[in-house]
Design a protein around this motif. Structure first.
Motif: not given
Ligand SMILES: [Zn+2]
Length: 578
Positions: A156, A176-177, A208-209, A236-237
């Motif tokens: 994302h 992130d991210n 995404e968030e 992601d991360i």
């Molecule tokens: Zn994320």
């Protein structure tokens, strides 16, 4: 009639409020390639890199920490990539960010004979007051027209700070991210030179968030269109290595602990889960293709849960649409992202999720929170796994039996690959044994204890297919006749997996006969008989799985029972060892 009509109109209207609508690819050619409607010869490169060793070496040599660093510097400069932020500015906000990603895909394409096809996936949905949104993706067409199932590498692109719809605050979103986005961009750059049999798609999602909306839109778009997705690798991360004060369980060891050699592979399910099998495939490809070549070996940990406790990611909407999907996440995270806690000091989901700090006052960031070498290692792991999934053989089906001495497999392989891997797994998320056999009808020594068998085909290049589903071997006698095993109990518990466990474990149970019942649950109790948790379950015929998240800071032995209408049907023990 009129009231029915009103009801139908109202129902449609409500649905459009609840879900993404009008999903469309802005590049019709990219869409046709994903559907398999294209001539592979049109995209064949002048210089063909298609052998496994050459592909691995190209990715390993090509992915660069400096290049990842450069992408992150650009992503950092958009100030925010919140999904509801500015789309008209050329320099700040999500619009500028995704146009930049699109321009990079265009650039990589023109550097590679026009082989990479950039597109937006546009969709309508109200997110943070904005009605229309765009994921950005690029399609690398496969070179074998007979293989129309594609591989998706995604991350994302959107970021946030403390308040999820604050579209103006500084939200550099580097761990992130930005980390995952830079990884996707870098792999598009490096892999667009390769000639891979199957199509590979590189995507940066949005929303995404606020609720995984961009990934959900693409997964539904693919499902509606009939696009076949073989594997989804969500990042992601994936760049941070420092543990914060808080971190979502299963947590890292403690504040400022550093881990730059481990990455976690999250996926749904336990027994016979295509998502877990995908995670195991990625790990095996690392061990077989990369471990001997890299200067810093990595530990790939296959996690029990689909995500960290209370968290989620873009792999989930793909799993919901029936596509095998998993998530890469750093071993160490800076925060549990609970920004409503006044004592929360960590970086995730705050304005401090920045690239790094200037320690000597010369206005240049010289100490970074994203470790570019670690991010680079994760990119190589992604790229090699995706490439092997893109060139590997088709997955065969099989039957399995066991007798006193041997485990037998009978592999149904229309392609006649001729070589196979047989996998056996018992109590952990990992395989206990892997055998290579040279016949579709083969026997291996029977492992001790019960467990699950799966297979893969191996092609002339030594590359395995994705793994089949897992099966329990049927018991046969020496002459091959099936010995009917009469189930001892109508409902039986299996040993939890993994065991001992850290934070989360899967409890599986077999329902031989579904009773008429009002209420069923798994009860977890300590050895003094105190129930510490009840997990409500529904009894489906066959194997049922429940994920148990401990969240109870006392290590030791616990009992778990399946209880139906107050009656204990079966009980087993498990060990929580943090
Ligand atoms: Zn994320």
């Amino acid at each position: 009639m009129k009231s029915l009509y009103t009801l139908v109109v109202f129902a449609c209207f409500s649905l459009s409020l609840l879900a993404q609508s009008n999903m469309l690819s802005t590049n019709p050619v990219a869409e046709q390639v994903m559907l398999g409607n294209y001539n592979p010869a049109d995209y064949m490169p002048t210089q063909v890199i298609d052998q496994p060793a050459d592909i691995v070496s190209h990715i390993l040599q090509g992915v660069s920490p400096d290049s990842l660093h450069a992408w992150l510097e650009v992503l950092n400069d958009f100030h925010t990539r919140n999904t509801g932020s500015d789309t008209s500015s050329a320099t700040t906000g999500i619009g500028a960010a995704r146009r930049w990603v699109y321009s990079k895909f265009q650039q990589f394409s023109s550097e590679n004979e026009g082989r990479l096809l950039p597109s937006y996936l546009q969709f309508d949905r109200n997110i943070c007051g904005m009605g229309q949104h765009r994921n950005v993706f690029a399609v690398l067409p496969g070179t074998d027209g007979n293989l129309d199932d594609m591989i998706l590498i995604e991350a994302h692109l959107d970021s946030r700070c403390e308040s999820v719809c604050d579209v103006d605050c500084q939200a550099h979103g580097m761990e992130d991210n930005g980390s995952g986005s830079a990884l996707v961009i870098e792999l598009a750059r490096v892999m667009s030179r390769l000639a891979l049999k199957r199509t590979v798609v590189f995507m940066c999602t949005i929303g995404e968030e606020q609720g995984l909306y961009g990934a959900d839109a693409f997964a539904k778009y693919a499902k509606n269109k009939g696009i076949k997705i073989r594997a989804v690798l969500n990042n992601d991360i994936v760049g941070g290595i420092i543990c914060g004060e808080t971190s979502s369980p299963p947590s890292c060891p403690g504040l400022n602990h550093v881990d730059s050699t481990q990455v976690r592979l999250f996926s749904a399910g336990s027994i016979n889960s295509p998502h877990k099998q995908l995670a195991r495939f990625i790990k095996l490809e690392y061990l077989e293709e990369l471990e001997d070549l890299v200067s810093v070996p990595m530990l790939l940990t296959i996690m029990s849960a689909e995500d960290r406790t209370g968290r989620g990611g873009d792999h989930i909407p793909f799993r919901q649409q029936g596509y095998p999907a998993m998530r890469f996440t750093s071993a160490n995270e800076h925060g549990n992202a609970n920004t409503s806690d006044p004592d929360y000091h960590d970086r995730q989901h705050t304005t401090t999720d920045i690239l790094g700090v200037d320690t000597d006052g010369d206005q240049v960031i010289d100490s970074f929170f994203v470790d570019f070498n670690y991010l680079s290692r994760n990119a190589v792991i992604n790229g090699v796994a995706a490439a092997m999934a893109a060139i590997g053989p088709k997955t065969p089906d099989f039957e399995t039996t066991k007798d006193d001495q041997l485990l037998h497999v009978n592999i149904d392989d229309p392609e006649n690959y001729g070589q196979y891997r047989v996998f056996f797994r018992s109590l952990s998320n990992e395989f206990d044994s892997i055998w290579t056999v040279n016949s579709a009808v083969a026997s291996v020594p029977k492992p001790a204890g019960g467990g699950w068998v799966s297979v893969a085909a191996v092609d002339d290049n030594g590359i395995e297919s994705l793994f089949s589903g897992e099966k329990i071997p049927t018991t046969v006698n020496a002459t091959g006749e099936v010995i009917e095993e009469i189930p001892a109990k109508p409902i039986e518990l299996f040993q939890n997996r993994p065991n001992p466990f850290d934070e989360a474990t899967n409890i599986d149970f077999m329902v031989h006969d579904v009773p008429v019942y009002r209420e069923a649950f798994i009860a977890i109790s300590d050895l003094n008989g105190n129930t510490i948790k009840r997990l409500p379950v529904q009894l489906q015929p066959g194997i049922n799985t429940v994920l148990y998240t401990h969240g109870y800071n006392v290590t030791g032995v616990y009992a778990y029972s399946i209880v139906v209408d107050g009656k204990v049907m079966d009980t087993k023990r498990m060990v929580f060892a943090n």
